[in-house]
Design an enzyme around this catalytic site. Sequence first.
Site, mmCIF file in Angstrom:
data_model
loop_
_atom_site.group_PDB
_atom_site.id
_atom_site.type_symbol
_atom_site.label_atom_id
_atom_site.label_comp_id
_atom_site.label_asym_id
_atom_site.label_seq_id
_atom_site.Cartn_x
_atom_site.Cartn_y
_atom_site.Cartn_z
ATOM 1 N N GLY A 40 -2.143 5.055 -34.672
ATOM 2 C CA GLY A 40 -0.765 5.376 -34.892
ATOM 3 C C GLY A 40 -1.021 6.511 -36.042
ATOM 4 O O GLY A 40 -1.926 7.133 -36.294
ATOM 5 N N ARG A 335 19.355 0.246 -45.552
ATOM 6 C CA ARG A 335 19.529 -0.507 -44.327
ATOM 7 C C ARG A 335 20.073 -1.860 -44.696
ATOM 8 O O ARG A 335 20.426 -2.525 -44.014
ATOM 9 C CB ARG A 335 18.371 -0.498 -43.738
ATOM 10 C CG ARG A 335 18.106 1.162 -43.205
ATOM 11 C CD ARG A 335 16.579 1.067 -42.541
ATOM 12 N NE ARG A 335 16.460 2.427 -41.998
ATOM 13 C CZ ARG A 335 15.475 2.976 -41.594
ATOM 14 N NH1 ARG A 335 14.290 2.304 -41.270
ATOM 15 N NH2 ARG A 335 15.545 4.262 -41.155
HETATM 16 C C1 FAD Z 1 12.392 2.641 -33.018
HETATM 17 C C2 FAD Z 1 11.729 3.038 -34.157
HETATM 18 C C3 FAD Z 1 12.093 4.351 -34.806
HETATM 19 C C4 FAD Z 1 11.394 4.733 -36.035
HETATM 20 N N1 FAD Z 1 11.797 5.650 -36.539
HETATM 21 C C5 FAD Z 1 11.502 6.233 -37.848
HETATM 22 C C6 FAD Z 1 11.644 7.335 -38.576
HETATM 23 O O1 FAD Z 1 12.385 8.222 -38.066
HETATM 24 N N2 FAD Z 1 11.017 7.496 -39.600
HETATM 25 C C7 FAD Z 1 10.229 6.920 -40.318
HETATM 26 O O2 FAD Z 1 9.703 7.158 -41.420
HETATM 27 N N3 FAD Z 1 9.713 5.671 -39.647
HETATM 28 C C8 FAD Z 1 10.287 5.086 -38.751
HETATM 29 N N4 FAD Z 1 9.886 3.995 -37.846
HETATM 30 C C9 FAD Z 1 8.837 3.351 -38.641
HETATM 31 C C10 FAD Z 1 7.499 3.978 -38.048
HETATM 32 O O3 FAD Z 1 7.437 4.435 -36.797
HETATM 33 C C11 FAD Z 1 6.269 2.997 -38.381
HETATM 34 O O4 FAD Z 1 6.270 2.189 -39.361
HETATM 35 C C12 FAD Z 1 5.108 3.787 -38.299
HETATM 36 O O5 FAD Z 1 4.953 4.642 -37.162
HETATM 37 C C13 FAD Z 1 3.822 2.901 -38.254
HETATM 38 O O6 FAD Z 1 2.707 3.607 -38.105
HETATM 39 P P1 FAD Z 1 1.202 3.021 -38.087
HETATM 40 O O7 FAD Z 1 0.384 3.940 -37.853
HETATM 41 O O8 FAD Z 1 1.032 2.152 -39.514
HETATM 42 O O9 FAD Z 1 1.016 1.871 -37.022
HETATM 43 P P2 FAD Z 1 1.430 2.074 -35.478
HETATM 44 O O10 FAD Z 1 2.117 3.402 -35.126
HETATM 45 O O11 FAD Z 1 2.273 0.646 -34.926
HETATM 46 O O12 FAD Z 1 0.076 1.946 -34.994
HETATM 47 C C14 FAD Z 1 -0.653 0.789 -34.648
HETATM 48 C C15 FAD Z 1 -1.973 1.259 -34.020
HETATM 49 O O13 FAD Z 1 -2.531 0.052 -34.207
HETATM 50 C C16 FAD Z 1 -3.275 -0.403 -33.081
HETATM 51 N N5 FAD Z 1 -3.735 -1.779 -33.058
HETATM 52 C C17 FAD Z 1 -2.943 -2.872 -33.359
HETATM 53 N N6 FAD Z 1 -3.454 -3.998 -33.477
HETATM 54 C C18 FAD Z 1 -4.490 -3.790 -32.917
HETATM 55 C C19 FAD Z 1 -5.938 -4.484 -32.764
HETATM 56 N N7 FAD Z 1 -5.910 -5.703 -32.920
HETATM 57 N N8 FAD Z 1 -7.042 -4.078 -32.111
HETATM 58 C C20 FAD Z 1 -6.906 -2.693 -31.878
HETATM 59 N N9 FAD Z 1 -5.960 -1.781 -31.983
HETATM 60 C C21 FAD Z 1 -4.696 -2.412 -32.639
HETATM 61 C C22 FAD Z 1 -2.487 0.004 -32.096
HETATM 62 O O14 FAD Z 1 -3.042 0.310 -30.661
HETATM 63 C C23 FAD Z 1 -1.792 1.414 -32.359
HETATM 64 O O15 FAD Z 1 -2.878 2.334 -32.187
HETATM 65 C C24 FAD Z 1 10.585 3.639 -36.647
HETATM 66 C C25 FAD Z 1 9.929 2.558 -36.092
HETATM 67 C C26 FAD Z 1 10.721 2.309 -34.752
HETATM 68 C C27 FAD Z 1 10.322 1.001 -34.244
#
Ligand code: FAD
Length: 664
Positions: A40, A335
């Site tokens: 992500g 929120r």
């Molecule tokens: C609908 C929606 C709208 C949003 N809008 C906003 C916004 O406008 N602004 C804002 O700031 N935030 C927003 N958020 C929150 C934000 O999108 C997330 O908090 C953020 O994108 C998380 O990013 P991340 O990289 O931490 O995790 P993620 O993007 O969830 O990525 C997780 C990664 O981990 C991998 N993974 C997970 N478990 C495993 C495993 N066991 N083995 C291998 N790979 C694994 C997945 O494949 C993925 O690649 C929104 C959330 C949602 C649901």
Amino acid sequence: MDTKIPPGPLSEKWTNHKNNLNLISPANKRKLDVIVVGTGLAGGSAASTLAELGYNVKSFCFQDSPRRAHSVAAQGGINAAKNYQGDGDSVYRLFYDTIKGGDYRSREANVYRLAEVSSNIIDQCVAQGVPFAREYGGLLDNRSFGGVQVSRTFYAKGQTGQQLLLGVYSAMNRQIARGQIQMFNRHEMMDVVLVNGKARGIISRNLVNGKIERHAAHAVIIASGGYGNLFYLSTYAMGSNASAAWKAHRRGAFLANPCFNQIHPTAIPVGGPNQSKLTLMSESLRNDGRIWVPKTIEDAKAIREGRKKPEDLREEDRDYYLERQYPAFGNLVPRDVASRAAKERCDAGFGVNITGQAVFLDFASAVQRFGSEQAHIKRLENTDDEIIKDLGKEMMKQKYGNLFQMYQKIVDQNPYETPMKIYPTTHYTMGGLWVDYNLMTTVPGLFAIGEANFSDHGANRLGASALMQGLADGYFILPYTIGDYLSAEIGAGKVTTASIEFEKAEMKVKDTIDTLITNKGVHPVDYFHKKLGTIMWKYCGINRYKKGLETAMEEIALLRKEFWENVIVPGTADEFNEELAKAGRLADFLELGELYAKDALSREESCGAHYREEHRTSEGEAMRDDENFGHVASWEYMGAPGEWKLHKEKLVYENIIVQQRSYK
Ligand SMILES: Cc1cc2nc3c(=O)[nH]c(=O)nc-3n(C[C@H](O)[C@H](O)[C@H](O)COP(=O)(O)OP(=O)(O)OC[C@H]3O[C@@H](n4cnc5c(N)ncnc54)[C@H](O)[C@@H]3O)c2cc1C
């Protein structure tokens, strides 16, 4: 707990810290391997930056491409203290808003650093070609999000996450092409391997053919996102899970504030018992949408029964309850506040859909406002109402078009003509793996970034700050701090997977899979997941209370037992088997759920999104107890579900005056 917060004035901590961290020469970086679990915004930005620096990176995701990580769903925007609007924004204000928004339950030094690097993120993304919305003159545009009184949110229509992720993905692809990142799509991390107390690799499962693999490295980074799917229904992608973080927890990484979970006020309400997903309507809509319910129970009933339409109600018959209760912030309260207020109105009988669990989000006055402005620009002052409405709708389309389209497709109602119906649902988890200032967990060599760590957001995250944190961690913080740890690993040599630790971890993974696949149960995975979600929502959702939380703990423990006795997983372990993957993830949720309830039970106060009915002000607001609970609750796994030890990180505020939060 050693937070490793550097000494010195708040505004100089990060700069001084960077100056004092050990560096690694380019030639030595080539000797070091790093595993990043997650692609992500957090994991992808970390992987690409570390590869660019010269480390050998192995990157894992369970989707078929990094660009499908759940970050792609983010809609509304990303914050940065650029002060482009000249409305009084600054690094300090972003820092202050974030601490206050989190109800004084986050770490000062980390939050200040986040605000400090926020501007770099926008510069980086613009350089990558991320198409942020621009004003007529070409400057980047901003809008507002909840809990703040400035406009600091950068956005790309309602697709900000997707556009940012494309930037990250292109940076990753450059490194994949160079061979500096080895990409493992459709691979799930099943366990983290510790050798002599340090994280030295992972066990993964190839989701296509079921093969169990060993991967070694000098450090492991967990960037696996949040655990909100614990609630079954949420705005998360169906595959989002807690397993990588939970496996790390079982191996000794403390889990912090698990009960800090954000309920977002504006999702499309639940439509029926067979629903598996809820869709968010971005907070950005609260810039121009007004939230209301009918003033009288009779009107609410008439709307529920279809005898009246919302448009039939005159202005004076509507209760714009957020504007009434919180005049200073109105519809843009944080929120947690907006969610509680919606629940309160619906519980009091004013809900507007069949289930009574919905409020209106109305754009009529924004359409009128934008339309009049456009008419003025076009010198159409004396034009008729229909033309003004059309001009207004066109402006709304430009700002929020994809969100309106999504709503119409799901609900089959036109939000340009009639108010949306919305209701709170689970959306983001502020809790996660405890990390120190260097983003390292309590396990040496094991780092956590993005939503997977316990984050900078305290008890409530302000909108548009998750993307900011994920990219800050991945692009601008971890690449410095991990070097300090790895500098001591230069002489370690290649880490081998031919060790007893890898052997044992692999056997354990295989055993668990074998148990699941051969179980002679009768109920599919979703049967248990729905039950877990119902318990979580009922007892651990918007409102919590002692007896309910105790009940939740008991019921989750029983459900976990029933799951292992009675789950049925069809197919085999050596094929693409989504039910098997789901079963493994649910097994972890069934442990995490209990800890979540335990954490909520032990926090005898209300703060941010954690609202204990026993602890509220006379006006119904969250009532903190700073003396007894001004800490991060960090839990250590003691060998079996149900057994955890609490460690407290005392939160110290030296640069901010701590007050009871008010948005009135
Ligand atoms: C609908 C929606 C709208 C949003 N809008 C906003 C916004 O406008 N602004 C804002 O700031 N935030 C927003 N958020 C929150 C934000 O999108 C997330 O908090 C953020 O994108 C998380 O990013 P991340 O990289 O931490 O995790 P993620 O993007 O969830 O990525 C997780 C990664 O981990 C991998 N993974 C997970 N478990 C495993 C495993 N066991 N083995 C291998 N790979 C694994 C997945 O494949 C993925 O690649 C929104 C959330 C949602 C649901």
